[in-house]
Design a protein around this motif. Structure first.
Motif, mmCIF file in Angstrom:
data_model
loop_
_atom_site.group_PDB
_atom_site.id
_atom_site.type_symbol
_atom_site.label_atom_id
_atom_site.label_comp_id
_atom_site.label_asym_id
_atom_site.label_seq_id
_atom_site.Cartn_x
_atom_site.Cartn_y
_atom_site.Cartn_z
ATOM 1 N N ALA A 8 0.829 -1.210 0.000
ATOM 2 C CA ALA A 8 0.000 0.000 0.000
ATOM 3 C C ALA A 8 0.863 1.260 0.000
ATOM 4 O O ALA A 8 0.556 2.240 -0.698
ATOM 5 N N ALA A 9 1.951 1.236 0.758
ATOM 6 C CA ALA A 9 2.850 2.404 0.819
ATOM 7 C C ALA A 9 3.512 2.655 -0.535
ATOM 8 O O ALA A 9 3.635 3.821 -0.976
ATOM 9 N N LEU A 10 3.924 1.601 -1.209
ATOM 10 C CA LEU A 10 4.554 1.753 -2.525
ATOM 11 C C LEU A 10 3.552 2.284 -3.545
ATOM 12 O O LEU A 10 3.886 3.175 -4.349
ATOM 13 N N ILE A 11 2.336 1.762 -3.535
ATOM 14 C CA ILE A 11 1.296 2.250 -4.444
ATOM 15 C C ILE A 11 1.039 3.734 -4.200
ATOM 16 O O ILE A 11 0.943 4.546 -5.149
ATOM 17 N N PHE A 12 0.933 4.118 -2.925
ATOM 18 C CA PHE A 12 0.641 5.514 -2.575
ATOM 19 C C PHE A 12 1.747 6.450 -3.065
ATOM 20 O O PHE A 12 1.467 7.474 -3.710
ATOM 21 N N THR A 13 3.004 6.111 -2.773
ATOM 22 C CA THR A 13 4.100 6.988 -3.185
ATOM 23 C C THR A 13 4.243 7.033 -4.705
ATOM 24 O O THR A 13 4.583 8.088 -5.272
ATOM 25 N N ASP A 14 3.953 5.941 -5.389
ATOM 26 C CA ASP A 14 4.048 5.922 -6.849
ATOM 27 C C ASP A 14 2.954 6.788 -7.482
ATOM 28 O O ASP A 14 3.193 7.457 -8.492
ATOM 29 N N ILE A 15 1.760 6.755 -6.906
ATOM 30 C CA ILE A 15 0.668 7.601 -7.419
ATOM 31 C C ILE A 15 1.002 9.075 -7.213
ATOM 32 O O ILE A 15 0.769 9.913 -8.102
ATOM 33 N N ILE A 16 1.559 9.418 -6.053
ATOM 34 C CA ILE A 16 1.985 10.800 -5.798
ATOM 35 C C ILE A 16 3.031 11.224 -6.826
ATOM 36 O O ILE A 16 2.973 12.333 -7.392
ATOM 37 N N ALA A 17 3.996 10.346 -7.102
ATOM 38 C CA ALA A 17 5.045 10.655 -8.083
ATOM 39 C C ALA A 17 4.447 10.865 -9.466
ATOM 40 O O ALA A 17 4.825 11.804 -10.189
ATOM 41 N N ALA A 18 3.504 9.998 -9.865
ATOM 42 C CA ALA A 18 2.873 10.120 -11.178
ATOM 43 C C ALA A 18 2.062 11.408 -11.275
ATOM 44 O O ALA A 18 2.076 12.092 -12.312
ATOM 45 N N ALA A 19 1.355 11.768 -10.212
ATOM 46 C CA ALA A 19 0.526 12.969 -10.221
ATOM 47 C C ALA A 19 1.369 14.243 -10.300
ATOM 48 O O ALA A 19 1.108 15.129 -11.127
ATOM 49 N N VAL A 20 2.385 14.324 -9.458
ATOM 50 C CA VAL A 20 3.219 15.534 -9.431
ATOM 51 C C VAL A 20 3.977 15.702 -10.744
ATOM 52 O O VAL A 20 4.056 16.807 -11.303
ATOM 53 N N SER A 21 4.541 14.603 -11.270
ATOM 54 C CA SER A 21 5.288 14.707 -12.530
ATOM 55 C C SER A 21 4.356 15.065 -13.689
ATOM 56 O O SER A 21 4.772 15.774 -14.623
ATOM 57 N N CYS A 22 3.111 14.604 -13.652
ATOM 58 C CA CYS A 22 2.133 14.981 -14.684
ATOM 59 C C CYS A 22 1.834 16.477 -14.635
ATOM 60 O O CYS A 22 1.773 17.150 -15.675
ATOM 61 N N ILE A 23 1.676 16.994 -13.411
ATOM 62 C CA ILE A 23 1.424 18.438 -13.249
ATOM 63 C C ILE A 23 2.627 19.247 -13.733
ATOM 64 O O ILE A 23 2.475 20.270 -14.416
ATOM 65 N N VAL A 24 3.832 18.771 -13.419
ATOM 66 C CA VAL A 24 5.052 19.453 -13.876
ATOM 67 C C VAL A 24 5.107 19.485 -15.396
ATOM 68 O O VAL A 24 5.403 20.528 -16.011
ATOM 69 N N TYR A 25 4.797 18.351 -16.027
ATOM 70 C CA TYR A 25 4.811 18.254 -17.489
ATOM 71 C C TYR A 25 3.819 19.237 -18.118
ATOM 72 O O TYR A 25 4.161 19.996 -19.047
ATOM 73 N N LEU A 26 2.577 19.247 -17.609
ATOM 74 C CA LEU A 26 1.551 20.133 -18.173
ATOM 75 C C LEU A 26 1.882 21.598 -17.918
ATOM 76 O O LEU A 26 1.642 22.458 -18.778
ATOM 77 N N GLN A 27 2.428 21.893 -16.743
ATOM 78 C CA GLN A 27 2.770 23.278 -16.402
ATOM 79 C C GLN A 27 3.872 23.818 -17.329
ATOM 80 O O GLN A 27 3.811 24.976 -17.778
ATOM 81 N N ILE A 28 4.850 22.966 -17.657
ATOM 82 C CA ILE A 28 5.939 23.407 -18.531
ATOM 83 C C ILE A 28 5.474 23.487 -19.976
ATOM 84 O O ILE A 28 5.838 24.425 -20.706
ATOM 85 N N ARG A 29 4.661 22.528 -20.398
ATOM 86 C CA ARG A 29 4.242 22.496 -21.801
ATOM 87 C C ARG A 29 3.210 23.575 -22.119
ATOM 88 O O ARG A 29 3.181 24.112 -23.222
ATOM 89 N N PHE A 30 2.315 23.871 -21.158
ATOM 90 C CA PHE A 30 1.276 24.877 -21.383
ATOM 91 C C PHE A 30 1.348 25.937 -20.282
ATOM 92 O O PHE A 30 0.446 26.060 -19.444
#
Length: 471
Positions: A8-30
């Motif tokens: 559960a801890a690994l799933i949680f931290t991986d989802i946080i990583a995916a969410a934050v990196s997605c926001i970073v990608y969209l923020q830089i691209r647009f």
């Protein structure tokens, strides 16, 4: 840290990583258009970041599952885990680039955005793993989440292994007892490193594994002790434990082992499953897809078979029977009934034969075409079985056979299957000799397990069904 909490801890931290990196990608691209609730780009494209976050999170969880990044990594190197993560992330990013972010490759696109996304996601997911593993290590040092372990070997080697394990508390090995083998020249009054209450006889080994909830068995034997190793392997056969030995015994087992170092403590794992994690995950996905496809597309035929079985003989159309599955656990297996109701009322459990008089008219046809096995696709969906694997046997016969056939219980190291190598290579079980031959085929399959092997067996099974030569 328990296995469930770790997962559960690994799933949680991986989802946080995916969410934050997605926001970073969209923020830089647009940069001018970005809004977390949704925005329209200058090209008129509408983007909802929350949908993107959910979609990418699912994508990465699936990728990591297939790559085996959620398997238990007991006391393994964090550097090795990060290197494995880098490989998975690189492959995943390439898949995204050529499927979703394809416009980045067009003239005017910026590959640097993809590089930033790769760096941010890998950095965040690695940080999350390091945090989880650091907490896990801290708990292990305090005695939580350790592997309960038995030691088997000669007196001097067992004592030395006790001392070696004590040097590496971060390895998470908790020795709960020792089975000491005695030699004639042993000094019976030799000093012991543990109390006498921790010492057991070799015959107690199978019961100790269950009673003490043992997860690992450490074997401390010499390079010449072939007979003793064989005895230990046979006693542990079928038990849900990992067998590890000291390195100087490597010459005896050759390619049947995998060397590992746990915080400096060298151990060799005996008889590991040869199928890599990604193949195991892919095998499970194939099982689910094929089972659903057959059950749904053939539904009218299955209903027709149920009606035919019910109308031509007394009893339920679906026959239920307890079988022994992976790790020796019993489960309820389903089949279309092929025999008369209460066929074993007078004889007790007996093996079916090719021309068994207990078959009904419909049942004989079902056995010939192997269509009687179709309800086992429900067992496949439930995770009790796979499409391919050793056939599950009834508990009565398992108890009878494991005492007469060496290494019989090793069949239970993997999920049982609807069909298997033994089924396409041999005939019905009508004697112990037949079972012994099938066990050889099952052990060969376990040693050679792969998706390629599974496809080969499925093809041969299909050919047998079409030709009417199924066993």
């Amino acid at each position: 840290m328990s296995r469930k909490v770790e997962f559960a801890a690994l799933i949680f931290t991986d989802i946080i990583a995916a969410a934050v990196s997605c926001i970073v990608y969209l923020q830089i691209r647009f940069p001018d258009d970005f809004s977390l609730l949704g925005f329209s780009t200058t090209q008129g494209q509408i983007i909802y970041p929350l949908y993107a976050i959910v979609g990418l999170s699912l994508f990465w969880i699936i990728m990591l599952l297939i790559a085996g990044m959620y398997r238990e990594r007991h006391a393994e190197s964090r550097i090795d885990e990060i290197v494995s993560l880098a490989k998975v992330v690189t492959v995943g990013v390439l898949i995204l680039v050529f499927s979703i972010f394809i416009d980045i490759l067009e003239p005017g696109g910026s590959l640097s955005i993809i590089a930033i996304y790769w760096i941010s996601f890998l950095g965040l997911i690695s940080t999350g793993r390091i945090v989880v593993r650091s907490v896990q290590k801290a708990l292990i040092l305090r005695g939580f989440g350790t592997h309960r372990t038995l030691v088997v070997g000669w007196r001097d080697q067992v004592d030395r292994l006790y001392q070696d394990v004590a040097k590496y508390p971060a390895a998470g090995i908790q020795i709960v007892g020792a089975v000491r083998l005695s030699q004639q020249d042993d000094q019976l009054n030799s000093d012991l490193t543990t109390g006498d209450e921790d010492l057991y006889a070799i015959e107690q080994l199978p019961d100790l594994i269950d009673d003490l909830h043992v997860r690992d068995v450490l074997i401390a034997l010499g390079s010449q002790d072939h007979t003793e190793l064989s005895e230990v392997l046979q006693l542990c056969d079928g038990k849900n434990v990992t067998l590890k030995i000291v390195p100087d015994f490597y010459s005896v087992i050759g390619g049947m082992a995998r060397t590992e170092h746990i915080y400096g403590l060298p151990l060799i794992e005996v008889l590991p499953i040869p199928m890599p994690a990604w193949e195991q995950s892919t095998k499970r996905v194939i099982d689910i897809i094929v089972a659903l496809a057959i059950l749904i597309t053939g539904l009218p035929l299955w209903i027709g078979i149920i009606i035919a079985v019910k109308s031509t003989s007394d009893g339920e159309a679906i026959y239920r029977q307890q079988r022994v599955g992976r790790k020796g656990r019993t489960f309820m297996m389903y089949k279309f009934r092929t025999m008369h109701d209460n066929a074993e009322a007078d004889t007790g459990p007996v093996w079916a034969t090719k021309d068994d008089p207990r078959y009904t008219t419909v049942g004989r046809w079902l056995r010939k075409t192997r269509l009687d096995e179709i309800p086992q696709l429900i067992n496949v969906l439930r995770g009790d079985m796979s499409l391919v694997g050793p056939r599950p046997e009834r508990p009565y016969f398992v108890e009878k056979l494991k005492g007469t056939i060496p290494l019989y219980n090793r069949r239970h190291r993997v999920k049982p299957g609807i069909t298997g190598w033994a089924q396409v290579m041999w005939h019905y079980d009508s004697s112990v000799e037949d079972v012994q031959q099938k066990v050889k085929f099952d052990l060969y399959y376990i040693e050679k397990m792969s998706l390629r092997m599974d496809l080969k067996i499925l093809f041969r099974t299909l050919r047998s069904v079409i030709s009417g030569g199924g066993h």
